[in-house]
Design a protein around this motif. Sequence first.
Motif, short mmCIF file in Angstrom:
data_model
loop_
_atom_site.label_atom_id
_atom_site.label_comp_id
_atom_site.label_asym_id
_atom_site.label_seq_id
_atom_site.Cartn_x
_atom_site.Cartn_y
_atom_site.Cartn_z
N THR A 109 0.88 -1.22 -0.01
CA THR A 109 -0.04 0.21 0.15
C THR A 109 0.80 1.13 0.16
O THR A 109 0.35 2.36 -0.19
CB THR A 109 -0.95 0.06 1.37
N ARG A 110 2.11 1.28 0.26
CA ARG A 110 2.73 2.39 0.26
C ARG A 110 2.81 3.35 -1.11
O ARG A 110 2.81 4.54 -1.21
CB ARG A 110 4.41 2.08 0.41
N SER A 111 2.70 2.68 -2.23
CA SER A 111 2.63 3.30 -3.41
C SER A 111 0.89 3.25 -3.97
O SER A 111 0.75 3.65 -5.10
CB SER A 111 3.36 2.52 -4.62
N HIS A 112 0.17 2.55 -3.10
CA HIS A 112 -1.17 2.62 -3.47
C HIS A 112 -1.83 3.94 -3.84
O HIS A 112 -1.41 4.96 -3.07
CB HIS A 112 -2.08 1.76 -2.60
N TRP A 113 -2.76 4.16 -4.78
CA TRP A 113 -3.08 5.67 -4.79
C TRP A 113 -4.03 6.06 -3.82
O TRP A 113 -3.92 7.50 -3.75
CB TRP A 113 -4.13 5.57 -6.15
N ASN A 115 -2.71 6.12 -0.94
CA ASN A 115 -1.74 7.12 -0.16
C ASN A 115 -1.22 8.21 -0.99
O ASN A 115 -0.65 8.97 -0.37
CB ASN A 115 -0.56 6.03 0.08
N ARG A 116 -1.59 8.33 -2.33
CA ARG A 116 -0.69 9.45 -2.99
C ARG A 116 -2.13 10.29 -3.46
O ARG A 116 -1.60 11.43 -3.68
CB ARG A 116 -0.36 8.74 -4.51
N TYR A 117 -3.36 10.05 -3.19
CA TYR A 117 -4.32 10.84 -3.75
C TYR A 117 -4.69 11.95 -2.21
O TYR A 117 -4.61 11.19 -1.04
CB TYR A 117 -5.43 10.43 -4.18
N SER A 118 -5.25 12.77 -2.18
CA SER A 118 -5.99 13.47 -0.98
C SER A 118 -7.20 13.00 -0.81
O SER A 118 -7.70 12.24 -1.64
CB SER A 118 -6.14 15.02 -1.56
N THR A 121 -10.16 14.29 -3.27
CA THR A 121 -9.83 13.31 -4.70
C THR A 121 -10.19 11.99 -4.50
O THR A 121 -11.25 11.54 -5.34
CB THR A 121 -8.51 13.44 -5.12
N LYS A 169 -7.82 7.02 6.43
CA LYS A 169 -8.13 7.82 5.29
C LYS A 169 -9.38 7.36 4.32
O LYS A 169 -10.24 8.33 3.79
CB LYS A 169 -6.84 7.94 4.19
#
Length: 328
Positions: A109-113, A115-118, A121, A169
């Motif tokens: 999950t470190r690169s899952h979206w 964790n990357r999206y607000s 979003t 989140k």
Amino acid sequence: MTFARTILGDVAPSTLGVVNSHDHLIRTGAGEVYLDADHLLDDVDKAVEEAGYFVEASRRWADGGTVVDMCPANCGRDVDKLVEVNRRVPGLQVIAATGFHREKMYLETRSHWVNRYSVDTIAELLIADITEGIDRHDYSGPIVERTTVRAGVIKVASEYGRITPFENKCMEAASIASLETGCPINTHTTYGTCGLEQVELLTGYGVPADHIAVGHIQRNADVYYLQQILDLGAYLELDGTYRIKYQPDSNRIMEFRELIARGYGDRLLLGTDSGKRGYQKAYGAVTGMDFNAGVDGPRMLAEGFDRADVDRLLSGNGQAFFAFRDQA
């Protein structure tokens, strides 16, 4: 006028019939299947067969029934297959989910979206699933192709004994989507833990408690604890039928009896959560999606439950819970 959102369109909640509040007709892959291949449910013919058993059992109580397919975003949804199943089974209605499973099911999950999206979003993606149509590619990217199939429930989930930052989140985004659309939230607890904390977190984000159902909570057969959740105003979903490796079905019957006696009979939901091949008759199991209507209902009558209470558990409560709020 309120409505329930099925994959073929919006309907009056009273038409849902018997409501299986948590189950799985189609799952074509993703993390849960990677962890356990028995979760692969990609055969439309088998899904049609299994749904047929459910509708047949439901006809004892209502004109038909509704399966709430709780496969959320990026977890193997295939709405085209789900629609094919729905169209081939007379008397069946299907509600599809958006939202998220617990963090473990997304593997790395470190690169899952998420964790990357607000948060905003992510909420926009959930809202689009509900108001425009579920992405044909299940938000597995990078292309988004909206179908006409809209989600009618939001799923959130937590790990065993904790709610991770990833899951928190997801719950915040789900809360925004629920408040914007009026869509109900149906949760996954792991072995019945964190149900109280889920409700406290979601209501803290502004979601009305009576638009939250806490799933798989029957595994925590502690009526005092269950009453604490109910006292917050949420629904309880007591599913996972015939899971003798965890506990006997008599525990669920005891929970129903105790909670009805304490005045909570209008906020209890049933489901079978037969989300593995090994849990479905179509793949050779002795029980499946028909268990609530085919086994639980008759058993409760045989054990002295009032028919009105059984009807509420099988039909009325689910019809009330899966209705959207007026802001939708």
